[in-house]
Write an enzyme that holds these catalytic residues in place. Structure first.
Site, PDB file in Angstrom:
ATOM      1  N   LYS A  56      -7.945  14.122   5.116  1.00  0.00           N
ATOM      2  CA  LYS A  56      -7.042  13.063   5.146  1.00  0.00           C
ATOM      3  C   LYS A  56      -5.808  13.110   5.945  1.00  0.00           C
ATOM      4  CE  LYS A  56      -6.413  14.062   0.783  1.00  0.00           C
ATOM      5  NZ  LYS A  56      -6.521  12.908  -0.550  1.00  0.00           N
ATOM      6  N   ARG A  57      -5.118  11.898   6.069  1.00  0.00           N
ATOM      7  CA  ARG A  57      -3.957  12.178   7.267  1.00  0.00           C
ATOM      8  C   ARG A  57      -3.116  13.189   6.685  1.00  0.00           C
ATOM      9  NH1 ARG A  57       0.697   9.074   6.337  1.00  0.00           N
ATOM     10  NH2 ARG A  57      -0.397   7.846   4.748  1.00  0.00           N
ATOM     11  N   THR A 113      -8.531   6.403  -1.541  1.00  0.00           N
ATOM     12  CA  THR A 113      -9.903   6.189  -1.548  1.00  0.00           C
ATOM     13  C   THR A 113     -11.031   7.257  -1.187  1.00  0.00           C
ATOM     14  OG1 THR A 113      -9.764   5.352   0.738  1.00  0.00           O
ATOM     15  CG2 THR A 113      -9.440   3.748  -0.911  1.00  0.00           C
ATOM     16  N   HIS A 145       0.848  -1.260  -0.137  1.00  0.00           N
ATOM     17  CA  HIS A 145      -0.061  -0.011   0.094  1.00  0.00           C
ATOM     18  C   HIS A 145       0.875   1.263  -0.038  1.00  0.00           C
ATOM     19  CE1 HIS A 145      -3.973  -1.632   0.599  1.00  0.00           C
ATOM     20  NE2 HIS A 145      -3.585  -2.562   1.495  1.00  0.00           N
ATOM     21  N   LYS A 175       0.967  14.455   0.897  1.00  0.00           N
ATOM     22  CA  LYS A 175      -0.377  14.672   0.483  1.00  0.00           C
ATOM     23  C   LYS A 175      -0.411  16.268   0.205  1.00  0.00           C
ATOM     24  CE  LYS A 175      -2.300  10.603   2.828  1.00  0.00           C
ATOM     25  NZ  LYS A 175      -2.873   9.991   1.641  1.00  0.00           N
ATOM     26  N   LYS A 216     -14.623   8.261  -2.846  1.00  0.00           N
ATOM     27  CA  LYS A 216     -15.914   8.698  -1.988  1.00  0.00           C
ATOM     28  C   LYS A 216     -16.484  10.034  -2.533  1.00  0.00           C
ATOM     29  CE  LYS A 216     -13.690   5.968   1.825  1.00  0.00           C
ATOM     30  NZ  LYS A 216     -12.984   6.559   2.898  1.00  0.00           N
TER      31      LYS A 216
END
Length: 839
Positions: free
Chosen positions: A567-568, A675, A376, A573, A679
């Site tokens: 998100k984290r 993911t 992952h 990111k 969504k």
């Protein structure tokens, strides 16, 4: 008590032959009152919502239990091939709404509660989010279990029953503050303790050689300090099909409660030391591994999961098949969800050889035919590595097995590439150095018949980068399985308004066949339908507005553009890039550049790992920017910023339906899949993103005209690194120059001088691996296009509809079908009336 002796004490079969439970509102009312009054001991004077929620959960659980028993017994009677999904995380969220949706009891439950004078939404809010994960990995595992049950696949999840979740995040003066997340404080009505299946887990001690009764030399693990693994089962109901699979979570307990002799002698702390040490193993999700103690605990957690789960599978096997293991690999598959469960490789070898008497070659053949590994991450530092000294201290027998696995493997490498010592060193499970390490990802690869990435680009980069040597050795083992999410939770349950509109427009088939959403495509041209669509979205934005006001104290305008990045918190990111764009918008307002301005509300959310200083600084910067922007009268309603504390599944269920713009802007080549992007797409948000992870496949599905693409691609990122000069980039871009000037002047930290210097230095560093400055210009241009297109609400609604229409590929049902067809190869199994006792 062992299993066979336990079964001798079981009640007669006719005690479990009960008539089916009723499924209408009156039955629910009667059951609710019985649980509330007799089981929970409440009366009309009780004002605690928790008890009403618990009574309702037990009513639903009874219906699940009927189907759960049928499913378990059917799997046993048919002796079907089973998949064992091993994951350190399962971010399940709240279970009540999902249970009602999958059981089909939602409508009758609402009627029942109306008769009782109660509100379903109010009761749902009383449920705690299960603290069993911290991000996408755990939420993916939860989606996969939902899809496995819906597709009626015999899959059991194995995990850890953490007493405390990652942490509850508070924001105080703009800083993240971690508070304990004691999610089990009031219990978990959905779980079922199964003490009869407890397992003994070994740590420490030593390995010794001995001669068995047949005169064979063998090895065994002795003088260990043991703990017990006690299973707690959580039902996973399929959608409308009577299948209920299991998630088995392990809790660590001492082999004895306390030393009575020490207690009687007055040594009270010492008497319970073993109990306390044992229970620490499953006390907290993912302890901070910055300290040596943290590393030890994480190692113990990962081995605890692997050992308990494998022993459980072997217990069931021996109960049914005895000591004959020739068909074991044909009947069992272990899917390793990321690298954490790779302790399962040497542990399965140990159990087969040391406890069941198999020879090395037999055990290795079974192991390599039953293990499958999902990777992952593209970040090398995120791959699990453990010091040899910790293995020697806590898992001495496993270390011997790992040495043997590595020796055999390196012989195979040497045979394939004679004389290439460098290659052998690169591929070795043991990383040499001052503090030698065990490369757990390599161990998983060597033992697995399937290795998959989780998005097309991710899988390509794995075989061309991190795992290139292994791909050259075994190209047939590598494959891709693009992630997906379950539409039951992430559309049907969390967005009831859109669910109703979809059902009345195209029917209900999309709930199990998400590709049916393509039936929406013609409706994107229908102005009347677009207006219905906009009304649903507006209602969802009003719900999100209430959440933001309650949790952040910031007032969002539902008519504004809702931009969301939740998100984290991690540098790759690039929440920092979004923060720079916020400063750019603020700067434009201050300059008076507001012609045709599109009001915008920007929502951030996510947790930073406790030891991740830079991530915490990014949160602080976002909060400081929000404080300045939201309190500037010149800005007014043109721009609002909020950082939502304690981001979690139940919050995402409100955020996701209310978002207009989904921000997915990781540095290309760094995000495995993502993911959240799926969504948001599934709920009608448009994506602004880079060519990274599953963004690429989202773009392919929905088309470039319905996606806001910007930034360097993975190849361009790689090429730019050697000559990257962010200072020159800043000088050449007037917008970025002004943004950096505001940052460097301390405009957002006037009373906290210097606190953002590390962030500024990272942006301007030629060694910035995330290339924030490099992608700023194209990000700003893409955001300008967003603002222009949002002003045409009919056009935006059309794009929103098409995003939902083309989201069918991103159902976890599709992903799981591919796992099953290409890796697991198990047979869908329909539950029948039980004819045997549980195993």
């Amino acid at each position: 008590m062992n299993q066979r002796s336990f079964e001798k004490s079981c009640p007669p079969e006719n005690l479990t032959n009960l008539p089916p439970l009723g499924m209408d509102a009156d039955d629910f009312v009667d059951n609710f009152r019985r649980y509330y009054t007799y089981h929970l001991g409440r009366d009309k004077n009780c004002r605690l919502l928790h008890y009403a929620f618990r009574a309702l959960a037990l009513v639903q659980k009874d219906r699940i239990m009927e189907r759960w028993r049928k499913t378990r017994c059917t799997y046993k009677e048919q002796d079907c091939r089973r998949v064992h999904y091993l994951s350190m995380e399962y971010l399940m969220g709240r279970a009540l709404s999902n249970a009602m949706l999958n059981l089909g009891t939602e409508e009758e439950t609402i009627k029942a509660l109306h008769k009782l004078g109660m509100d379903l939404e109010e009761l749902e809010s009383a449920e705690q989010d299960a603290g069993l994960g911290n991000g996408g990995l755990g939420r993916l595992a939860a989606c996969f279990l939902d899809s496995c049950a819906t597709l009626q696949l015999p899959v059991i999840g194995y995990g850890i029953r953490y007493e405390y979740g990652m942490f509850r995040q508070a924001i105080k003066k703009g800083k993240q503050v971690e508070e304990p997340d004691h999610w089990l404080e009031t219990g978990n009505p959905w779980e079922l303790e199964r003490p009869e299946y407890k397992q003994r887990i070994q740590y420490g001690g030593r390995s010794e050689e001995y001669t068995d009764s047949n005169g064979q030399l063998r090895r065994r693990w002795v003088e260990s300090r043991d703990v017990l693994a006690v299973p707690f089962d959580i039902p996973i109901a399929g959608y409308g099909n009577d299948t209920v699979n299991s998630l088995r979570l392990w809790k660590a307990m001492a082999t004895q409660d306390f030393d009575l002799g020490e207690f009687n002698a007055g040594f009270y702390p010492e008497s319970v030391a073993a109990k306390t040490a044992a229970e620490h193993i499953t006390m907290v999700l993912y302890p901070n591994d910055a300290s040596e103690n943290g590393k030890e605990l994480r190692l113990k957690q990962q081995y605890f999961l692997a050992s308990a789960s494998l022993k459980d599978v072997l217990r069931r096997w021996v109960y049914i098949h005895g000591d004959e293991f020739s068909d074991f690999a044909a009947k069992n598959c272990f899917q390793l969800n990321d690298t954490h469960p790779s302790f399962a490789v040497p542990e399965l070898m140990r159990l087969l050889m040391d406890e069941h008497g198999l020879q090395w070659d037999e055990a290795w053949e079974i192991t390599t035919k039953s293990m499958a590994y999902t990777n992952h991450t593209l970040l090398p530092e995120a791959l699990e590595k453990w010091p040899l000294r910790l293995f020697q201290q806590w898992l001495p027998r496993l270390l011997e097995i790992i040495y043997e696995i590595n020796a055999n493997f390196l012989s195979e490498v040497a045979s394939k590439w004679p004389g290439e010592g460098d290659r052998q060193q690169r591929m070795s499970v043991i990383e040499e150095g001052g503090d030698p390490q065990v490369r757990m990802a390599y161990l998983a690869i060597i033992a697995s018949y399937s290795i998959n990435g989780v998005a097309a680009l991710h899988s390509k980069l794995l075989v061309n980068g991190l795992f290139r040597d292994f791909h050259e050795l075994w190209p047939e083992r590598f494959n891709n399985k693009t992630n997906g999410v379950t539409q039951r939770r992430w559309l049907a349950a969390c967005n009831p308004g859109l669910r109703q509109l979809l059902n009345t427009t195209i029917g209900q088939g999309w709930c199990t066949e998400l590709e049916q959403l393509k039936k929406l495509v013609p409706y994107a041209e229908d102005p009347a339908f677009r207006e219905k669509w906009r009304l649903v979205k507006h209602h969802n934005k009003e719900r999100l507005t209430e959440l933001v006001k309650a949790d952040c104290g910031v007032t969002f305008d539902p008519n504004a553009l809702f931009e969301v990045q939740v998100k984290r918190i991690h540098e790759y990111k690039r929440q920092l890039l979004s923060a720079l764009h916020v400063i750019h918008l603020y700067d434009r307002i201050k300059q008076g550049d507001t012609t045709d301005w599109q009001p915008r509300c920007i929502l951030f959310g996510g947790k930073a790992a406790p030891g991740y200083t830079m991530a915490k600084q990014i949160i602080k910067l976002i909060c400081n920017i929000a404080e300045v922007v939201n309190n500037d009268p010149q800005v007014g309603d043109k721009l609002k910023i909020a950082f939502l504390p304690n981001y979690r599944v139940s919050v995402m269920e409100v955020i996701c339906p209310g978002a207009d713009l989904s921000v997915q802007i990781s540095t290309a080549g760094k995000e495995a899949s993502g993911t959240g992007n799926m969504k948001f797409m599934m709920n009608g948000a448009l994506t602004i993103g880079t060519l990274d992870g599953a963004n690429i496949e989202i773009l392919e599905e929905v088309g470039a005209e319905n996606f806001f693409l910007f930034g360097l691609n993975a190849h361009e990122v790689s090429e730019l690194r050697s000559g990257y000069d962010p200072r020159s980039t800043v000088k050449q871009n007037p917008d970025l120059t002004r943004v950096m000037r505001l940052l460097q002047s301390g405009h957002f930290n006037q009373f906290e001088p210097g606190i953002f210097d590390t962030i500024i230095d990272s942006i301007l560093s030629p060694h910035d691996p995330w290339l924030v400055a490099a992608d700023f210009h194209t990000f700003v241009q893409a955001q300008k296009q967003v603002a222009e297109e949002f002003q045409d609400q009919q056009k935006w609604a059309k794009k929103s509809i098409l995003n939902v229409a083309y989201s069918g590929k991103f159902s976890s049902d599709r992903t799981i079908r591919q796992y099953n067809e290409e890796i697991w190869k198990t047979t869908p199994t329909t539950p029948m009336s039980p004819g045997a006792i549980d195993e």
